[in-house]
Design a protein around this motif. Sequence first.
Motif, PDB file in Angstrom:
ATOM      1  N   ASN A 285     -23.390  56.467  17.279  1.00  0.00           N
ATOM      2  CA  ASN A 285     -23.044  58.196  16.743  1.00  0.00           C
ATOM      3  C   ASN A 285     -21.561  58.482  16.628  1.00  0.00           C
ATOM      4  O   ASN A 285     -21.112  59.645  17.292  1.00  0.00           O
ATOM      5  CB  ASN A 285     -23.985  59.119  17.721  1.00  0.00           C
ATOM      6  N   ASP A 344     -24.740  64.639  19.282  1.00  0.00           N
ATOM      7  CA  ASP A 344     -23.322  64.783  18.937  1.00  0.00           C
ATOM      8  C   ASP A 344     -22.408  65.308  20.021  1.00  0.00           C
ATOM      9  O   ASP A 344     -21.477  65.955  19.958  1.00  0.00           O
ATOM     10  CB  ASP A 344     -23.026  65.937  17.721  1.00  0.00           C
ATOM     11  N   ARG A 357     -20.775  62.082  19.017  1.00  0.00           N
ATOM     12  CA  ARG A 357     -19.683  63.060  18.521  1.00  0.00           C
ATOM     13  C   ARG A 357     -20.166  63.777  17.555  1.00  0.00           C
ATOM     14  O   ARG A 357     -20.938  63.291  16.393  1.00  0.00           O
ATOM     15  CB  ARG A 357     -18.388  62.362  18.482  1.00  0.00           C
ATOM     16  N   PRO A 358     -19.800  65.278  16.987  1.00  0.00           N
ATOM     17  CA  PRO A 358     -20.115  65.864  15.783  1.00  0.00           C
ATOM     18  C   PRO A 358     -19.534  64.921  14.440  1.00  0.00           C
ATOM     19  O   PRO A 358     -18.515  64.608  14.559  1.00  0.00           O
ATOM     20  CB  PRO A 358     -19.525  67.130  15.900  1.00  0.00           C
ATOM     21  N   TYR A 359     -20.477  64.985  13.306  1.00  0.00           N
ATOM     22  CA  TYR A 359     -19.957  64.504  11.884  1.00  0.00           C
ATOM     23  C   TYR A 359     -19.610  65.398  11.214  1.00  0.00           C
ATOM     24  O   TYR A 359     -19.757  65.471  10.011  1.00  0.00           O
ATOM     25  CB  TYR A 359     -21.379  63.980  11.281  1.00  0.00           C
TER      26      TYR A 359
END
Length: 570
Positions: A285, A344, A357-359
């Motif tokens: 991720n 995330d 982690r955020p996308y």
Amino acid sequence: MIFEVWAPKATAVEIEVLGGRRPMSPRAGGWWEADVPDAVHGTRYGYVIDGDGPYPDPRSRRQPDGVFGASAVYDHDHYTWSDHAWTGRDLRGAVIYELHVGTFTGPGTFTAAIEKLQHLTDLCVDLVEIMPVAPVPGGRNWGYDGVDLYAVNETYGGPDGLKSFVDACHRAGIGVILDVVYNHLGPSGNFLRPFGPYFGGFEGSFWGEAVNLDGPGSDEVRRYFIDNAMQWLRDYHIDGLRLDAVHALHDKRATHLLAELSEEVDALACTLGRPLTLIAESDLNDPRMVRPLEAGGLGMTAQWNDDVHHALHCAVSGESHGYYADFAGLPALAKVLTSGVLHDGSYSSFRERGHGRPYTGVPGHRLVACLQNHDQIGNRPGGDRLPAAALRIGAGLLLTSPFTPMLFMGEEWAAGTPFLFFSDHVEAHLRDSEGDRREREFEGFGYAWEAPDPSDEESFLRSKLDWTELKEEEHWSMLSWYRDLVALRKALPELSDPRLDRVRVDTDPDGRWLVMWRGPYAVSANFSSRPVTVPVPVHTVLLASDTPLPSNPSTLRLAPQSLTITRTPH
């Protein structure tokens, strides 16, 4: 003909060819060579390292007698291509179809698969992704036990068979993605060790020893895998590669193998004048996987997105065991549809730590999502697929989502055949322990493990698609549903729009329904066993898995376990 082999620690290397052994001459960098003028296309040969062998060529292009036999000279120029007008297929806006050559048809060959291409064109598939085709021990395998990575499984049709399949796909307007495994090699028939430091000396994953990507001698090991990728894309006209379990690539170099591969593939795409795709299977991720090289990423075109699968699966199946626990409930589905991933940086109960982690800023087309794939079906003890009611809702959401959708063979008609794990190891100790090894791999997943023996040929035969099912109304009806969904996705730009910040999702607090907004279009799903009313003003019904029930014009009333796509007043 000049034969070349890398064996940096050897004191003497010979080639066994044309009924005798001939010494090879050392070259710089640990390479050895020999000129055998009489060797031609089809000539068998092997290498003898310090008196041991003969072993197959590490870069063998053909293993006509299997993984334990001699290599054979294979000249790529012996095949005449007919796809000269092919300009490639971009991943953006595409629909992918995953298949296993050995079970896609009864004969289980490339030739037989070609005969089914009309089915895929009628479905409007853009890219077909085939599971690994490297030689494996025995006559049946998923492909992840492959060795002799430059060759093609003879059971399927060998090198010419793969080229014929790619050629036919291109004539049909379909691109081809090949699944390749660079994180480990199979436990049987792997003869790389006598040649050089191909392995890191430690268990890289559950599947075996890590390959040496960053230790002494790793320059040539990296070239071994990168040159392999170049071969498929250049010499076999493959349009893209799916890279198996890249999180199991152990590489501490400043330039990761994936970044190096991405750079070379970009250069090759410029040379060939067609797009080339790299899709990573990663459970990290980490958005750096799909960020461009110039933005500090690893340069993958896309990655498989398990979070979308898990959330969809929980919503349509009601399961919440093992790693599904975090994805139970429609809020999880709403988050992945709008953010790309669930984890995330949030806590993962299965891993017992924060994950991902955020996308932010990553377009949805860089995330390959599915309702089913070979892992998510085949890693269940009984290899069971989702039932028809679940497929109708799940496919409706998948094929209207901002991601690159991927279908698994037979899904489109709700195939009744399972997809079991199967293998055919020659060594008795591997054959007899395969079932136990498989059970250990999935400890903690929440399954009551009662699986058929992977080594039993019946496990393989039961996994073959039954194409006669398409004569039955229930299966033909499902195929029509999938065809309509794909056609609608391609007809309405909003349904393939990859911008995640333009997706809005409403859910029922009681977990019965979900509405995904794609511009003026509402994709409404009822997951419950009773009719529900959703806050969607009815304007035009474009597609429905069941006839919407009478309701107030300002709302939409859905039948149990159904999905409806509407255009609302805008």
